[in-house]
Design a protein around this motif. Structure first.
Motif, PDB file in Angstrom:
ATOM      1  N   ILE A 118      -0.238 -10.404  -3.061  1.00 18.07           N
ATOM      2  CA  ILE A 118      -1.191  -9.463  -3.651  1.00 18.07           C
ATOM      3  C   ILE A 118      -1.188  -8.215  -2.775  1.00 18.07           C
ATOM      4  N   ALA A 119      -0.991  -7.068  -3.389  1.00 20.33           N
ATOM      5  CA  ALA A 119      -0.987  -5.800  -2.647  1.00 20.33           C
ATOM      6  C   ALA A 119      -1.954  -4.825  -3.309  1.00 20.33           C
ATOM      7  N   VAL A 120      -2.717  -4.120  -2.488  1.00 22.64           N
ATOM      8  CA  VAL A 120      -3.659  -3.112  -2.977  1.00 22.64           C
ATOM      9  C   VAL A 120      -3.329  -1.790  -2.299  1.00 22.64           C
ATOM     10  N   THR A 121      -3.151  -0.732  -3.091  1.00 26.69           N
ATOM     11  CA  THR A 121      -3.033   0.607  -2.527  1.00 26.69           C
ATOM     12  C   THR A 121      -4.034   1.512  -3.242  1.00 26.69           C
ATOM     13  N   LEU A 122      -4.746   2.295  -2.465  1.00 22.78           N
ATOM     14  CA  LEU A 122      -5.748   3.212  -3.007  1.00 22.78           C
ATOM     15  C   LEU A 122      -5.441   4.637  -2.562  1.00 22.78           C
ATOM     16  N   GLY A 123      -5.540   5.578  -3.495  1.00 25.80           N
ATOM     17  CA  GLY A 123      -5.458   6.982  -3.120  1.00 25.80           C
ATOM     18  C   GLY A 123      -4.075   7.594  -3.080  1.00 25.80           C
ATOM     19  N   SER A 124      -3.139   7.137  -3.906  1.00 24.86           N
ATOM     20  CA  SER A 124      -1.862   7.844  -4.028  1.00 24.86           C
ATOM     21  C   SER A 124      -2.104   9.169  -4.754  1.00 24.86           C
ATOM     22  N   THR A 125      -1.203  10.123  -4.547  1.00 24.40           N
ATOM     23  CA  THR A 125      -1.394  11.447  -5.160  1.00 24.40           C
ATOM     24  C   THR A 125      -0.744  11.584  -6.529  1.00 24.40           C
ATOM     25  N   SER A 126       0.011  10.586  -6.964  1.00 24.40           N
ATOM     26  CA  SER A 126       0.570  10.586  -8.321  1.00 24.40           C
ATOM     27  C   SER A 126       0.900   9.157  -8.701  1.00 24.40           C
ATOM     28  N   SER A 127       1.126   8.927  -9.988  1.00 26.96           N
ATOM     29  CA  SER A 127       1.465   7.569 -10.423  1.00 26.96           C
ATOM     30  C   SER A 127       2.841   7.160  -9.909  1.00 26.96           C
ATOM     31  N   GLY A 128       3.746   8.135  -9.771  1.00 28.67           N
ATOM     32  CA  GLY A 128       5.072   7.836  -9.242  1.00 28.67           C
ATOM     33  C   GLY A 128       5.027   7.405  -7.783  1.00 28.67           C
TER      34      GLY A 128
END
Length: 444
Positions: free
Chosen positions: A286-296
């Motif tokens: 399970i991986a969580v990432t928050l706050g990328s600047t684009s969907s790519g």
């Protein structure tokens, strides 16, 4: 004479003693001064050494991005082994950030828990209210008065990220949205999500609505452990409802080896979020990432995090998947990866509402001149903004689309022009009461 002579002798002896003692005293004084200076210098050197040592100690204990081998371009991240709960990576995992549509995982948890307890059936029919049909953001195109099964609402929430579906199920289960949100927050505490507060059932912007990567990982782990069958929904890439095709925004599906869920989200306050999960052999991550600047960037950085975690547990990518593994980029790279044309962006503060077969209200009369206006929603996509405009017009609300200036372009859906804030506020109240548009704001 003898007395004077004796006095003179004593005086001369006294002077001789003083003169003899002076160099020794001077030497002693100098020695003492030197000792004081040496002690002072030693203390300063010791303090400086202690200070440097303390700084080095702090540098070792405090996480620094330069020491992060992944250097993920996200605000917060965490990865763990789903079975054991073993932590495999974290970056600012306790930083509070708006959850956006990741909120829907808890809504789905509560729905499936009620089904498991016999309080709700997947075949139960839910009547869609005007408030639900006019919910902002990504939707499954419900319309007022429509009756839809709990099963279909769950699919809509999991695949299409349906904000309207969340409102409909919340009203059906708890009577109103606020009561359902209270249930959500109680369940969050039960799951150990101590730094999370929910304000809506769908994650649309709300003051004080925050979460952390660690709390979202706790939620995802509990959700998958208790309802593993839910992955069948989350792994589905397309969903049809009311003659419209809705695509899953999780671009890891079909592209990252083993990926089969879970949920994406976006609001301006957070950036692009995701709870991702993948399974290789007997290992699930399970991986969580928050706050990328684009969907790519969200896709690329989450792929890197997942792959790193799988390598740690002895399940690296194989064959072609290994060759396609995303590579790191420099932290100061200004690259912005745009979403593919077939991806339906999630909206900030508004979105496509359920289509109405005919206007549910008379056409709203609004003034056309003035410095103030009412904003219904805003989009990165001009196409989505125009679609929202058409839906509003279908319900009797005359709306227009205006693009912001500058490189960071947004397409705003606006209603009327007003000469005063009071005039705009009167229309805003009417929109909320008569048209179910409770989330509009007044802007200049």
């Amino acid at each position: 004479m003898p007395m004077r002579f004796r006095f003179g002798v004593f005086f001369l002896l006294f002077c001789a003693v003083i003169m003899a003692a002076s160099p020794a005293m001077a030497k002693r004084s100098k020695s003492k001064a030197t000792s004081v200076q040496t002690t002072s210098a030693t203390q300063k050197s010791s303090k400086k050494s202690s200070s440097v040592s303390a700084k080095k100690s702090r540098a070792k204990s405090e996480p620094i991005s330069a020491d992060d081998p992944l250097r993920l371009r996200v605000r917060s991240a965490l990865a763990l082994d789903a079975e054991s709960g073993t932590l495999l990576y974290e970056k600012d995992a306790d930083k509070q950030i708006a959850p956006a549509s990741l909120t829907k995982i808890l809504t789905l948890y509560i729905v499936q828990e009620a089904i498991e307890q016999g309080k709700l059936s997947p075949d139960d029919q839910v009547r869609v209210s005007s408030r639900a049909a006019n919910a902002s953001g990504s939707v499954m195109d419900l319309y007022t008065g429509e009756r839809v099964s709990v099963r279909e609402l769950m699919k809509g929430m999991a695949i299409a990220s349906a904000n309207d579906g969340c409102v409909a199920i919340a009203e059906h289960m708890a009577g109103d949205v606020d009561s359902f949100v209270r249930i959500m927050n109680r369940k969050a505490r039960t799951l150990g999500m101590l730094r999370t507060t929910f304000k809506t059932p769908n994650g649309l912007p709300a003051d004080g609505q925050v979460t952390t990567a660690r709390d979202m990982a706790k939620l995802a782990r509990a959700y998958l452990k208790r309802f593993p069958q839910a992955l069948e929904m989350h792994a589905t890439r397309n969903y049809f409802h009311n003659r419209r095709n809705h695509q899953n925004a999780n671009r890891l599906l079909g592209e990252f080896e083993g990926a089969d869920g879970l949920k994406t989200g976006f609001v301006n306050a957070s950036g692009y979020n995701i709870i991702a999960t993948a399974k290789r052999g007997d290992k699930r991550i399970i991986a969580v990432t928050l706050g990328s600047t684009s969907s790519g960037i969200r896709k690329r950085e989450t792929s890197r995090l997942l792959e790193t975690a799988f390598v740690q547990v002895g399940k690296p990518a194989t064959g072609l998947a290994q060759a396609k593994a995303p590579q790191a980029v420099a932290a100061n790279d200004d690259e912005e990866i745009l979403p593919s044309r077939d991806e339906r962006p999630e909206a900030q503060g508004g979105g496509l509402v359920g289509r109405q077969n005919k206007p549910s209200q008379p056409v709203l009369q609004v003034p056309a001149k003035g410095r103030y206006t009412i904003q219904d929603s805003s989009y990165r996509s001009a196409e989505n903004a125009r679609a929202r405009q058409e839906c509003l017009r279908a319900t009797g609300v005359p709306a227009r689309v205006v693009a912001t200036r500058g490189e960071d372009k947004w397409y705003r859906v606006l209603i009327g022009r007003y000469t005063s804030v009071q005039e705009a506020e009167a229309t805003r109240r009417k929109l909320a009461q008569d048209y179910g548009l409770a989330n509009t704001i007044i802007v200049q």
